[in-house]
Design a protein around this motif. Structure first.
Motif, PDB file in Angstrom:
ATOM      1  N   ILE A  55     -36.802  24.602 -19.143  1.00 10.50           N
ATOM      2  CA  ILE A  55     -37.056  24.858 -20.584  1.00 10.50           C
ATOM      3  C   ILE A  55     -35.663  25.165 -21.130  1.00 10.50           C
ATOM      4  O   ILE A  55     -34.797  25.502 -20.058  1.00 10.50           O
ATOM      5  CB  ILE A  55     -37.909  25.901 -20.795  1.00 10.50           C
ATOM      6  CG1 ILE A  55     -37.516  27.255 -20.121  1.00 10.50           C
ATOM      7  CG2 ILE A  55     -39.313  25.636 -20.629  1.00 10.50           C
ATOM      8  CD1 ILE A  55     -38.144  28.601 -20.636  1.00 10.50           C
ATOM      9  N   PRO A  56     -35.287  25.277 -22.242  1.00  8.14           N
ATOM     10  CA  PRO A  56     -33.847  25.015 -22.703  1.00  8.14           C
ATOM     11  C   PRO A  56     -33.457  26.470 -22.370  1.00  8.14           C
ATOM     12  O   PRO A  56     -33.833  27.582 -22.331  1.00  8.14           O
ATOM     13  CB  PRO A  56     -33.862  24.952 -24.120  1.00  8.14           C
ATOM     14  CG  PRO A  56     -35.088  24.245 -24.525  1.00  8.14           C
ATOM     15  CD  PRO A  56     -36.220  24.783 -23.430  1.00  8.14           C
ATOM     16  N   THR A  57     -31.953  26.551 -21.782  1.00  7.91           N
ATOM     17  CA  THR A  57     -30.888  27.693 -21.749  1.00  7.91           C
ATOM     18  C   THR A  57     -30.076  27.233 -22.900  1.00  7.91           C
ATOM     19  O   THR A  57     -29.296  26.466 -22.887  1.00  7.91           O
ATOM     20  CB  THR A  57     -30.508  27.475 -20.282  1.00  7.91           C
ATOM     21  OG1 THR A  57     -31.335  27.687 -19.267  1.00  7.91           O
ATOM     22  CG2 THR A  57     -29.290  28.522 -20.256  1.00  7.91           C
ATOM     23  N   SER A  58     -30.333  27.851 -24.062  1.00  9.55           N
ATOM     24  CA  SER A  58     -29.656  27.766 -25.352  1.00  9.55           C
ATOM     25  C   SER A  58     -29.125  29.012 -26.109  1.00  9.55           C
ATOM     26  O   SER A  58     -29.354  29.967 -25.805  1.00  9.55           O
ATOM     27  CB  SER A  58     -30.589  26.746 -26.214  1.00  9.55           C
ATOM     28  OG  SER A  58     -31.824  27.372 -26.493  1.00  9.55           O
ATOM     29  N   ASN A  59     -28.406  28.500 -26.963  1.00 11.89           N
ATOM     30  CA  ASN A  59     -27.798  29.575 -27.925  1.00 11.89           C
ATOM     31  C   ASN A  59     -27.057  30.616 -27.367  1.00 11.89           C
ATOM     32  O   ASN A  59     -26.909  31.759 -27.525  1.00 11.89           O
ATOM     33  CB  ASN A  59     -29.001  30.432 -28.752  1.00 11.89           C
ATOM     34  CG  ASN A  59     -29.847  29.091 -29.636  1.00 11.89           C
ATOM     35  OD1 ASN A  59     -29.022  28.506 -30.304  1.00 11.89           O
ATOM     36  ND2 ASN A  59     -31.116  29.254 -29.624  1.00 11.89           N
ATOM     37  N   ASN A  60     -26.340  30.332 -26.053  1.00  9.50           N
ATOM     38  CA  ASN A  60     -25.576  31.122 -25.539  1.00  9.50           C
ATOM     39  C   ASN A  60     -23.994  31.079 -26.193  1.00  9.50           C
ATOM     40  O   ASN A  60     -23.858  29.792 -26.628  1.00  9.50           O
ATOM     41  CB  ASN A  60     -25.412  30.827 -23.993  1.00  9.50           C
ATOM     42  CG  ASN A  60     -26.674  31.256 -23.280  1.00  9.50           C
ATOM     43  OD1 ASN A  60     -27.063  32.315 -23.255  1.00  9.50           O
ATOM     44  ND2 ASN A  60     -27.379  30.030 -22.880  1.00  9.50           N
ATOM     45  N   LEU A  61     -23.538  31.876 -26.233  1.00 10.69           N
ATOM     46  CA  LEU A  61     -21.878  31.974 -26.727  1.00 10.69           C
ATOM     47  C   LEU A  61     -21.186  32.002 -25.822  1.00 10.69           C
ATOM     48  O   LEU A  61     -21.099  33.157 -24.958  1.00 10.69           O
ATOM     49  CB  LEU A  61     -21.800  32.810 -27.734  1.00 10.69           C
ATOM     50  CG  LEU A  61     -22.801  33.173 -29.073  1.00 10.69           C
ATOM     51  CD1 LEU A  61     -22.231  34.269 -30.079  1.00 10.69           C
ATOM     52  CD2 LEU A  61     -22.481  31.693 -30.093  1.00 10.69           C
ATOM     53  N   ILE A  62     -20.233  30.904 -25.413  1.00  9.12           N
ATOM     54  CA  ILE A  62     -19.372  31.139 -24.561  1.00  9.12           C
ATOM     55  C   ILE A  62     -18.065  30.844 -25.105  1.00  9.12           C
ATOM     56  O   ILE A  62     -17.569  29.779 -25.482  1.00  9.12           O
ATOM     57  CB  ILE A  62     -19.679  30.064 -23.324  1.00  9.12           C
ATOM     58  CG1 ILE A  62     -21.129  30.381 -22.948  1.00  9.12           C
ATOM     59  CG2 ILE A  62     -18.776  29.841 -22.174  1.00  9.12           C
ATOM     60  CD1 ILE A  62     -21.968  29.311 -22.791  1.00  9.12           C
ATOM     61  N   TYR A  63     -17.267  31.827 -25.024  1.00 10.57           N
ATOM     62  CA  TYR A  63     -15.943  31.830 -25.840  1.00 10.57           C
ATOM     63  C   TYR A  63     -14.825  32.871 -25.178  1.00 10.57           C
ATOM     64  O   TYR A  63     -15.233  33.747 -24.440  1.00 10.57           O
ATOM     65  CB  TYR A  63     -15.923  31.947 -27.165  1.00 10.57           C
ATOM     66  CG  TYR A  63     -16.507  33.271 -27.547  1.00 10.57           C
ATOM     67  CD1 TYR A  63     -15.605  34.349 -27.884  1.00 10.57           C
ATOM     68  CD2 TYR A  63     -17.889  33.581 -27.856  1.00 10.57           C
ATOM     69  CE1 TYR A  63     -16.004  35.752 -28.650  1.00 10.57           C
ATOM     70  CE2 TYR A  63     -18.436  34.992 -28.252  1.00 10.57           C
ATOM     71  CZ  TYR A  63     -17.525  35.991 -28.384  1.00 10.57           C
ATOM     72  OH  TYR A  63     -17.791  37.181 -28.903  1.00 10.57           O
ATOM     73  N   HIS A  64     -13.515  32.244 -25.547  1.00 12.15           N
ATOM     74  CA  HIS A  64     -12.386  33.019 -24.948  1.00 12.15           C
ATOM     75  C   HIS A  64     -12.264  33.234 -23.424  1.00 12.15           C
ATOM     76  O   HIS A  64     -11.841  34.242 -22.962  1.00 12.15           O
ATOM     77  CB  HIS A  64     -12.272  34.303 -25.849  1.00 12.15           C
ATOM     78  CG  HIS A  64     -12.104  33.957 -27.014  1.00 12.15           C
ATOM     79  ND1 HIS A  64     -10.802  33.602 -27.716  1.00 12.15           N
ATOM     80  CD2 HIS A  64     -12.959  33.946 -28.127  1.00 12.15           C
ATOM     81  CE1 HIS A  64     -11.162  33.527 -29.120  1.00 12.15           C
ATOM     82  NE2 HIS A  64     -12.161  33.820 -29.520  1.00 12.15           N
ATOM     83  N   ASN A  65     -12.930  32.342 -22.871  1.00 13.79           N
ATOM     84  CA  ASN A  65     -12.912  32.631 -21.210  1.00 13.79           C
ATOM     85  C   ASN A  65     -11.933  31.372 -20.653  1.00 13.79           C
ATOM     86  O   ASN A  65     -11.350  30.381 -21.271  1.00 13.79           O
ATOM     87  CB  ASN A  65     -14.213  31.987 -20.573  1.00 13.79           C
ATOM     88  CG  ASN A  65     -15.378  32.941 -21.284  1.00 13.79           C
ATOM     89  OD1 ASN A  65     -15.403  34.017 -20.637  1.00 13.79           O
ATOM     90  ND2 ASN A  65     -16.119  32.426 -22.225  1.00 13.79           N
ATOM     91  N   ASN A  66     -11.355  31.722 -19.611  1.00 17.21           N
ATOM     92  CA  ASN A  66     -10.391  31.013 -18.722  1.00 17.21           C
ATOM     93  C   ASN A  66     -11.141  30.436 -17.529  1.00 17.21           C
ATOM     94  O   ASN A  66     -11.656  30.976 -16.685  1.00 17.21           O
ATOM     95  CB  ASN A  66      -9.008  31.736 -18.182  1.00 17.21           C
ATOM     96  CG  ASN A  66      -8.351  32.216 -19.497  1.00 17.21           C
ATOM     97  OD1 ASN A  66      -7.873  31.429 -20.349  1.00 17.21           O
ATOM     98  ND2 ASN A  66      -8.131  33.456 -19.554  1.00 17.21           N
ATOM     99  N   PHE A  67     -11.215  29.061 -17.578  1.00 14.78           N
ATOM    100  CA  PHE A  67     -11.886  28.203 -16.510  1.00 14.78           C
ATOM    101  C   PHE A  67     -10.711  27.687 -15.790  1.00 14.78           C
ATOM    102  O   PHE A  67     -10.179  26.767 -16.056  1.00 14.78           O
ATOM    103  CB  PHE A  67     -12.930  27.300 -17.041  1.00 14.78           C
ATOM    104  CG  PHE A  67     -13.981  28.134 -17.749  1.00 14.78           C
ATOM    105  CD1 PHE A  67     -15.128  28.070 -16.917  1.00 14.78           C
ATOM    106  CD2 PHE A  67     -14.212  28.129 -18.727  1.00 14.78           C
ATOM    107  CE1 PHE A  67     -16.275  28.738 -17.306  1.00 14.78           C
ATOM    108  CE2 PHE A  67     -15.230  28.693 -19.351  1.00 14.78           C
ATOM    109  CZ  PHE A  67     -16.194  29.025 -18.678  1.00 14.78           C
TER     110      PHE A  67
END
Length: 192
Positions: free
Chosen positions: A158-170
């Motif tokens: 089922i959807p894994t959604s609406n996560n906010l992923i920001y200002h990270n270093n990959f």
């Protein structure tokens, strides 16, 4: 024969990855909030565990509305298992942790409305972060580096959604991000 052996190995890896850390020996897992005072300071009013030492064991958060402030301390594993594990948890905050040497650094399973910030997740065998069937989480201001397979993995039937992923270093992960599902937001309007 080789095909059968490879199939068995992959099946065993898959079963291991979905086995929650609670089936591990209890001395290998810190359960929060119950065990906080052994390794840190428990603030009951704010529902916050602040670590006062490095850990050489997994952490499983067993209640909603908990904050784990590692205060710059490390959570180092034996080369297997989960570093920090949430299963069906909400409103959990994890911050300032150094999570390394597990199969999965931070693992959210069917967990929503959580925040993971200001942490270093590195040198884990498979994934730095795994968000399985987990939505509406914030992953921000983290360093995710040198994880064997994937830095951040988002997936579910089922959807894994609406996560906010920001200002990270990959940096230097096998793959930086694998998002197999529905809308997730990356960089949240990074400042110009």
């Amino acid at each position: 024969m080789k095909t059968k052996l490879i199939t068995i190995i992959l099946l065993n890896i898959g079963l291991f990855l979905i086995t929650p850390p609670s089936v591990l020996a209890e001395e290998e897992t810190l359960f929060l909030p119950a065990d906080c005072s052994t390794y840190g300071v428990w603030d009951a009013e704010n529902q916050t565990c602040t670590l006062t030492q490095d850990l050489i064991k997994s952490v499983e958060i067993t209640a909603d509305n908990i904050t784990l402030d590692c205060n710059g301390h490390s959570i180092t594993g034996p080369g297997s298992g989960h570093g920090i594990y949430l299963n069906t948890k909400q409103e959990v905050t994890i911050k300032k942790c150094l999570v390394n040497n597990f199969d999965l650094g931070i693992d959210l399973s069917d967990s929503s409305n959580n925040q993971i910030t200001e942490s270093d997740i590195f040198n884990n065998n498979f994934f730095g972060f795994s968000l399985m069937c987990s939505s509406n989480n914030i992953i921000a201001e983290n360093n995710i580096f040198e994880n064997g397979e994937i830095g951040l993995y988002l997936a579910c039937l089922i959807p894994t959604s609406n996560n906010l992923i920001y200002h990270n270093n990959f940096i230097n992960n096998g793959e930086q991000i694998v998002d197999e599902d529905y809308p997730n937001s990356f960089d949240n309007g990074y400042p110009e």
